[in-house]
Design a protein around this motif. Structure first.
Motif, mmCIF file in Angstrom:
data_model
loop_
_atom_site.group_PDB
_atom_site.id
_atom_site.type_symbol
_atom_site.label_atom_id
_atom_site.label_comp_id
_atom_site.label_asym_id
_atom_site.label_seq_id
_atom_site.Cartn_x
_atom_site.Cartn_y
_atom_site.Cartn_z
ATOM 1 N N GLY A 1 -42.746 -2.800 24.645
ATOM 2 C CA GLY A 1 -44.197 -2.795 24.837
ATOM 3 C C GLY A 1 -44.615 -2.085 26.092
ATOM 4 O O GLY A 1 -45.707 -1.539 26.173
ATOM 5 N N LEU B 1 -56.165 -6.377 25.782
ATOM 6 C CA LEU B 1 -55.175 -6.797 26.775
ATOM 7 C C LEU B 1 -55.929 -7.476 27.918
ATOM 8 O O LEU B 1 -56.904 -6.919 28.431
ATOM 9 C CB LEU B 1 -54.430 -5.555 27.278
ATOM 10 C CG LEU B 1 -53.362 -5.736 28.349
ATOM 11 C CD1 LEU B 1 -52.273 -6.687 27.904
ATOM 12 C CD2 LEU B 1 -52.731 -4.374 28.708
ATOM 13 N N LEU C 1 -52.335 -6.028 21.100
ATOM 14 C CA LEU C 1 -52.314 -4.575 20.893
ATOM 15 C C LEU C 1 -51.983 -4.230 19.443
ATOM 16 O O LEU C 1 -52.519 -3.285 18.894
ATOM 17 C CB LEU C 1 -51.274 -3.920 21.810
ATOM 18 C CG LEU C 1 -51.472 -4.072 23.326
ATOM 19 C CD1 LEU C 1 -50.354 -3.367 24.077
ATOM 20 C CD2 LEU C 1 -52.807 -3.475 23.747
ATOM 21 N N PHE D 1 -49.040 -3.136 17.848
ATOM 22 C CA PHE D 1 -48.238 -1.945 17.535
ATOM 23 C C PHE D 1 -49.023 -0.645 17.603
ATOM 24 O O PHE D 1 -48.928 0.204 16.709
ATOM 25 C CB PHE D 1 -47.603 -2.068 16.131
ATOM 26 C CG PHE D 1 -46.560 -3.132 16.006
ATOM 27 C CD1 PHE D 1 -46.162 -3.886 17.096
ATOM 28 C CD2 PHE D 1 -45.952 -3.378 14.776
ATOM 29 C CE1 PHE D 1 -45.187 -4.865 16.966
ATOM 30 C CE2 PHE D 1 -44.981 -4.347 14.631
ATOM 31 C CZ PHE D 1 -44.597 -5.091 15.732
ATOM 32 N N SER E 1 -47.996 -14.044 27.513
ATOM 33 C CA SER E 1 -46.736 -13.686 28.180
ATOM 34 C C SER E 1 -46.804 -14.114 29.642
ATOM 35 O O SER E 1 -47.849 -14.551 30.123
ATOM 36 C CB SER E 1 -46.525 -12.172 28.086
ATOM 37 O OG SER E 1 -47.618 -11.489 28.697
ATOM 38 N N GLY E 2 -45.693 -13.968 30.348
ATOM 39 C CA GLY E 2 -45.663 -14.279 31.778
ATOM 40 C C GLY E 2 -45.340 -15.743 32.042
ATOM 41 O O GLY E 2 -44.720 -16.427 31.222
ATOM 42 N N LEU F 1 -45.373 -18.647 29.509
ATOM 43 C CA LEU F 1 -44.388 -18.573 28.421
ATOM 44 C C LEU F 1 -42.987 -18.982 28.889
ATOM 45 O O LEU F 1 -42.125 -19.340 28.073
ATOM 46 C CB LEU F 1 -44.372 -17.124 27.896
ATOM 47 C CG LEU F 1 -43.266 -16.662 26.953
ATOM 48 C CD1 LEU F 1 -43.327 -17.447 25.629
ATOM 49 C CD2 LEU F 1 -43.409 -15.161 26.658
ATOM 50 N N VAL G 1 -36.058 -13.221 27.399
ATOM 51 C CA VAL G 1 -37.289 -12.571 27.867
ATOM 52 C C VAL G 1 -38.462 -13.530 27.719
ATOM 53 O O VAL G 1 -38.547 -14.274 26.746
ATOM 54 C CB VAL G 1 -37.509 -11.213 27.126
ATOM 55 C CG1 VAL G 1 -37.380 -11.354 25.650
ATOM 56 C CG2 VAL G 1 -38.837 -10.577 27.459
ATOM 57 N N THR H 1 -44.412 -8.695 31.896
ATOM 58 C CA THR H 1 -45.513 -9.209 32.704
ATOM 59 C C THR H 1 -45.118 -9.358 34.175
ATOM 60 O O THR H 1 -45.917 -9.071 35.073
ATOM 61 C CB THR H 1 -45.986 -10.561 32.121
ATOM 62 O OG1 THR H 1 -46.246 -10.358 30.726
ATOM 63 C CG2 THR H 1 -47.246 -11.057 32.804
#
Ligand SMILES: Cc1cc2nc3c(=O)[nH]c(=O)nc-3n(C[C@H](O)[C@H](O)[C@H](O)COP(=O)(O)O)c2cc1C
Length: 355
Positions: free
Chosen positions: A69, A106, A119, A121, A266-267, A270, A292, A316
């Protein structure tokens, strides 16, 4: 205070995708001449024998890589290597160009040290990525290609999509990752359905003359049963490893302004879930796991390794920590290994796993 800590508040005033594009422009400039490349390497590259990892037949100079990504179309491979990352993942690459969701899509979560993205893809498609990688001098770190499907493909079409991207980019990849866990792409069918997964893996196995490693990327929201059934198929089909995890659909506990935007988180938020997924998987398989989700410093990287990850990736954390991220993690990991009396990363892998 690092330069990035000073610049970050300015970058964070920009829309996230604009800041991301600016950051990428900076990386492209950094890799554009031998002189700038050596400046970057002098500043950031750190190698240590204890950090070298062997996994699925490949040698990784550091266990810390860039996640899918970040460099979807393969623009900044050399800069990523020069910054000290031990591997990087291009993609998700789809067969044809695709716009993804409309903007904004985002969002930073500054009070949570995370991001939300939907996003879906967006990317230039396999043809353009193939041409670019043909022209690129690939850096001396393993490169994976994350293969995906078009958003409007049905179940049969998706299998052909994966095969097309795999074959088109075959020569450029050291290993492949099949992405069946993006929470933002339209769900026409169950992507993690066992029969569907079987078909994907057997199709790619047949299209793999050099027996390049194929990994599957899973989400953090399937639970132990879902992971166990996936691991059964992974073993049955001879898949070489598991990337855990993609972003989560769980928005609970978020405090930032954009917490209610739909998309994958994310980040930091997570991190516990992703680490638990790694731990659960490590109890279910001996295959290498790429951890990840919320890795941003040596402690979070080490937690994933101790839970069972042979390698870790981040996206992130790079946004929040900046260009010295890999160096900080690499040097910090060596200190943590020394502290705990380990001579290599592999000695630490899974010491806190489920048995
Ligand atoms: C903006 C953004 C785009 C992403 N795009 C992809 C993608 O195309 N394919 C994929 O497999 N994962 C993608 N991911 C997921 C990341 O690879 C990673 O699994 C996830 O962000 C958790 O890691 P992190 O907490 O270090 O960001 C994306 C994540 C972000 C934040």
């Amino acid at each position: 205070m690092s330069l990035y800590t000073a610049v970050r508040p300015l970058l964070f005033k920009l829309p996230p995708e604009t800041a991301h594009s600016l950051g990428k422009l900076g990386l492209r400039a950094a890799q554009s001449t031998d002189f700038t490349r050596s400046l970057v390497r002098d500043q950031y590259l750190y190698r240590h024998r204890k950090l070298e990892v062997e996994a699925f037949g490949l040698t990784f100079p550091s266990p810390v890589g860039i996640a899918a990504g970040f460099d979807k179309d393969g623009h900044v491979l050399q800069a990523i290597a020069d910054l000290g990352f031990g591997f990087t993942e291009v993609g998700t690459v789809t067969p044809s160009p695709q716009d993804g969701e409309s903007k904004p899509r985002l969002f930073r979560l500054p009070d949570d040290d995370g991001m939300i993205n939907r996003l879906a893809f967006n990317g230039q498609g396999a043809g353009r990525v193939d041409d670019r990688l043909d022209r690129t001098e690939l850096p001396d770190i393993p490169i994976s290609i994350n293969v995906g499907k078009m958003n409007d493909s049905d179940e049969e079409g998706a299998i052909e999509d994966y095969r097309y991207v795999f074959e088109r980019l075959y020569d450029h990849a050291d290993y492949f990752v099949v992405n069946v866990s993006c929470p933002n792409t339209p769900e026409e069918y169950d992507e993690e359905d066992p029969d569907h997964l079987r078909k994907i893996f057997s199709t790619l196995n047949e299209a793999n003359p050099e027996d390049k490693p194929i990994l599957v990327k899973v989400g953090p929201d399937s639970g132990r049963e879902g992971l166990a059934s996936l691991v059964d198929i992974v073993h049955e089909q001879g898949i070489d490893g598991i990337v855990a995890t993609n972003t989560t659909t769980d928005h609970s506990g978020l405090e930032s302004e954009h917490a209610d935007e739909w998309g994958g988180v994310s980040g930091d938020p997570l991190e516990p879930k992703a680490t638990e997924t790694v731990r659960t998987l490590a109890g279910l398989t001996d295959l290498p796991i790429v951890g990840v989700g919320g890795v941003r410093d040596a402690e979070t990287a080490y937690r994933k390794i101790r839970a069972g990850a042979s390698l870790v990736q981040l996206y992130t954390g790079f946004v929040y920590e900046g260009p010295s991220t890999a160096r900080q993690i690499n040097t910090g990991l060596v200190e943590l290994l020394d502290r705990d009396g380990f001579d290599s990363i592999s000695e630490a892998v899974g010491v806190d796993a489920e048995n």
